[in-house]
Write a protein that holds these residues in place. Structure first.
Motif, PDB file in Angstrom:
ATOM      1  N   ILE A 195      19.737 -28.863  56.960  1.00 44.47           N
ATOM      2  CA  ILE A 195      20.949 -28.272  56.408  1.00 44.47           C
ATOM      3  C   ILE A 195      22.055 -28.371  57.458  1.00 44.47           C
ATOM      4  CG2 ILE A 195      20.234 -25.946  57.147  1.00 44.47           C
ATOM      5  CD1 ILE A 195      21.737 -24.849  54.667  1.00 44.47           C
ATOM      6  N   HIS A 252      28.419 -29.974  53.538  1.00 43.88           N
ATOM      7  CA  HIS A 252      27.721 -28.771  53.060  1.00 43.88           C
ATOM      8  C   HIS A 252      28.737 -27.917  52.300  1.00 43.88           C
ATOM      9  CE1 HIS A 252      25.399 -24.884  54.544  1.00 43.88           C
ATOM     10  NE2 HIS A 252      25.525 -24.934  53.229  1.00 43.88           N
ATOM     11  N   ASP A 258      29.086 -24.421  49.675  1.00 37.96           N
ATOM     12  CA  ASP A 258      28.409 -23.206  49.226  1.00 37.96           C
ATOM     13  C   ASP A 258      29.167 -22.572  48.070  1.00 37.96           C
ATOM     14  OD1 ASP A 258      26.322 -20.950  50.097  1.00 37.96           O
ATOM     15  OD2 ASP A 258      28.196 -19.965  49.575  1.00 37.96           O
ATOM     16  N   THR A 268      24.793 -25.788  47.664  1.00 33.18           N
ATOM     17  CA  THR A 268      24.155 -24.485  47.432  1.00 33.18           C
ATOM     18  C   THR A 268      24.832 -23.753  46.286  1.00 33.18           C
ATOM     19  OG1 THR A 268      23.610 -24.236  49.786  1.00 33.18           O
ATOM     20  CG2 THR A 268      23.648 -22.222  48.463  1.00 33.18           C
ATOM     21  N   THR A 269      24.034 -23.076  45.479  1.00 34.71           N
ATOM     22  CA  THR A 269      24.587 -22.118  44.536  1.00 34.71           C
ATOM     23  C   THR A 269      23.669 -20.896  44.497  1.00 34.71           C
ATOM     24  OG1 THR A 269      25.582 -21.805  42.357  1.00 34.71           O
ATOM     25  CG2 THR A 269      23.521 -23.050  42.428  1.00 34.71           C
ATOM     26  N   LYS A 270      24.039 -19.908  43.679  1.00 44.76           N
ATOM     27  CA  LYS A 270      23.327 -18.626  43.694  1.00 44.76           C
ATOM     28  C   LYS A 270      23.192 -18.077  42.281  1.00 44.76           C
ATOM     29  CE  LYS A 270      25.852 -17.733  47.966  1.00 44.76           C
ATOM     30  NZ  LYS A 270      26.995 -18.608  47.676  1.00 44.76           N
ATOM     31  N   ASP A 288      20.543 -28.516  46.147  1.00 44.68           N
ATOM     32  CA  ASP A 288      19.812 -28.497  47.417  1.00 44.68           C
ATOM     33  C   ASP A 288      19.231 -27.129  47.733  1.00 44.68           C
ATOM     34  OD1 ASP A 288      20.337 -31.249  48.853  1.00 44.68           O
ATOM     35  OD2 ASP A 288      22.207 -30.674  47.871  1.00 44.68           O
ATOM     36  N   LEU A 289      19.988 -26.081  47.410  1.00 48.24           N
ATOM     37  CA  LEU A 289      19.534 -24.727  47.735  1.00 48.24           C
ATOM     38  C   LEU A 289      20.050 -23.768  46.683  1.00 48.24           C
ATOM     39  CD1 LEU A 289      18.370 -22.550  49.764  1.00 48.24           C
ATOM     40  CD2 LEU A 289      20.653 -22.541  50.811  1.00 48.24           C
ATOM     41  N   LEU A 339      20.031 -19.550  45.840  1.00 46.81           N
ATOM     42  CA  LEU A 339      19.771 -18.239  46.432  1.00 46.81           C
ATOM     43  C   LEU A 339      19.812 -17.161  45.360  1.00 46.81           C
ATOM     44  CD1 LEU A 339      22.224 -18.456  49.493  1.00 46.81           C
ATOM     45  CD2 LEU A 339      19.805 -19.102  49.444  1.00 46.81           C
ATOM     46  N   GLN A 362      21.289 -15.418  53.438  1.00 44.27           N
ATOM     47  CA  GLN A 362      22.735 -15.521  53.658  1.00 44.27           C
ATOM     48  C   GLN A 362      23.327 -14.105  53.663  1.00 44.27           C
ATOM     49  OE1 GLN A 362      26.500 -16.934  51.085  1.00 44.27           O
ATOM     50  NE2 GLN A 362      25.035 -18.600  51.412  1.00 44.27           N
ATOM     51  N   GLU A 364      22.228 -17.384  57.496  1.00 46.93           N
ATOM     52  CA  GLU A 364      23.446 -18.095  57.126  1.00 46.93           C
ATOM     53  C   GLU A 364      24.565 -17.063  57.074  1.00 46.93           C
ATOM     54  OE1 GLU A 364      24.212 -21.825  54.246  1.00 46.93           O
ATOM     55  OE2 GLU A 364      23.337 -20.090  53.261  1.00 46.93           O
TER      56      GLU A 364
END
Length: 289
Positions: free
Chosen positions: A16, A45, A47, A81-83, A112-113, A115, A172, A196
């Motif tokens: 990352i 990267h 987010d 990245t997302t959440k 990729d990620l 959360l 995070q 993070e």
């Protein structure tokens, strides 16, 4: 190699980039442009979150950058990245939320990620969400999973799930010299969970702090750059947010800043508790309600 691709290795063996562009509260009509500009500048990267309402726009910016030079601009060089928001905790609700996020990410193929945005529900829902997370990793549509705004007790709960197959790669949290969370960060490190840092500049509310000003002058850098360098010195992934193109490069141009132990001691305020927003790390477990 882009300077923005300088990376850490997660506990699942994937990498990352150490610095990412945060796009919290970035309007949808702005997000695609600032993400594209960030990638052109050298970021690798990005987010986002379902709650930010700009996932599709973030992915549009990534897609546009790839299309700029397909021979050299590769999807695998970008970390997206997302959440999953609190309203979608629980096995079925989380599956539906992730499918929605994947649909918005169609142009870039995968996430990729992902959360869990905070621990603000209950044991059953948090557990169900994690089971859904694990299934999406198994499917290959999501590469890594983690949490956000988790305190030690929430992490202990998660790591004790009887059907845990994949531990969180990341927690995070808001962290900066005036909100150091030393115990939480040490716990994460002991469990192989990367920290993070969001709001790493404390939303500029501490700009003008005498120690920060002194270090900026000493190193010939801006105050924001010193705070980003602080997160890197602590071994954290760092997510400076900006919608101003002129700040993109300075926020990335920090890797040569080497803060000494004396610098850190001058800047750090371990006894302060300065949050710039919410703090779900304190959310009670079921047994505490």
């Amino acid at each position: 190699m882009s300077i923005g691709s300088i990376s850490y290795t997660l506990n699942n063996g994937l990498t990352i980039p150490k610095i990412g562009l945060g796009i919290y509260k970035t309007p949808p009509n702005v997000a695609a442009g600032i993400v594209y500009s960030a990638l052109v500048t050298g970021y690798r990267h990005v987010d986002s979150a379902e709650y930010y309402e700009n996932e599709e726009d973030a992915c549009e910016g990534i897609s546009k950058w790839i299309a700029l030079d397909p021979a050299n601009n590769k999807r695998e060089d970008i970390f997206y990245t997302t959440k999953v928001w609190d309203d979608y905790h629980g096995y079925e609700a989380t599956k539906k939320a992730i499918e929605g996020s994947l649909k918005k990410a169609e142009k870039i193929g995968y996430i990729d990620l992902i959360l869990l945005h905070s621990p603000s529900s209950d044991y059953e829902k948090r557990h169900g969400s994690w089971m859904a997370f694990q299934e999406f990793v198994a499917s290959g549509k999501v590469k890594s999973i983690g949490v956000s705004n988790y305190g030690i007790k929430h992490l202990e709960e998660l790591l004790a799930y009887p059907d845990l197959k994949i531990p969180p790669a990341i927690n995070q949290i808001e962290v900066h010299p005036w909100l150091m969370r030393s115990e939480l960060c040490a716990y994460c490190k002991s469990k192989g969970i990367m920290v993070e840092a969001y709001s790493p500049l404390a939303k500029a509310r501490k700009f003008g702090d005498p120690a920060l000003v002194a270090l900026a002058e000493k190193h010939g850098k801006g105050q924001g750059q010193i705070l980003i360098a602080w997160s890197l010195a602590k071994g954290y992934i760092v997510l400076p947010k900006t919608v101003t193109e002129s700040r993109l490069l300075p926020n990335l141009d920090v890797f040569e800043i080497k803060l000494t132990e004396e610098d850190l001691a001058l800047l750090e305020k371990p006894n302060e508790y300065f949050t710039t927003g919410w703090d779900p790390t304190t959310y009670p477990l079921d047994s505490e309600k």
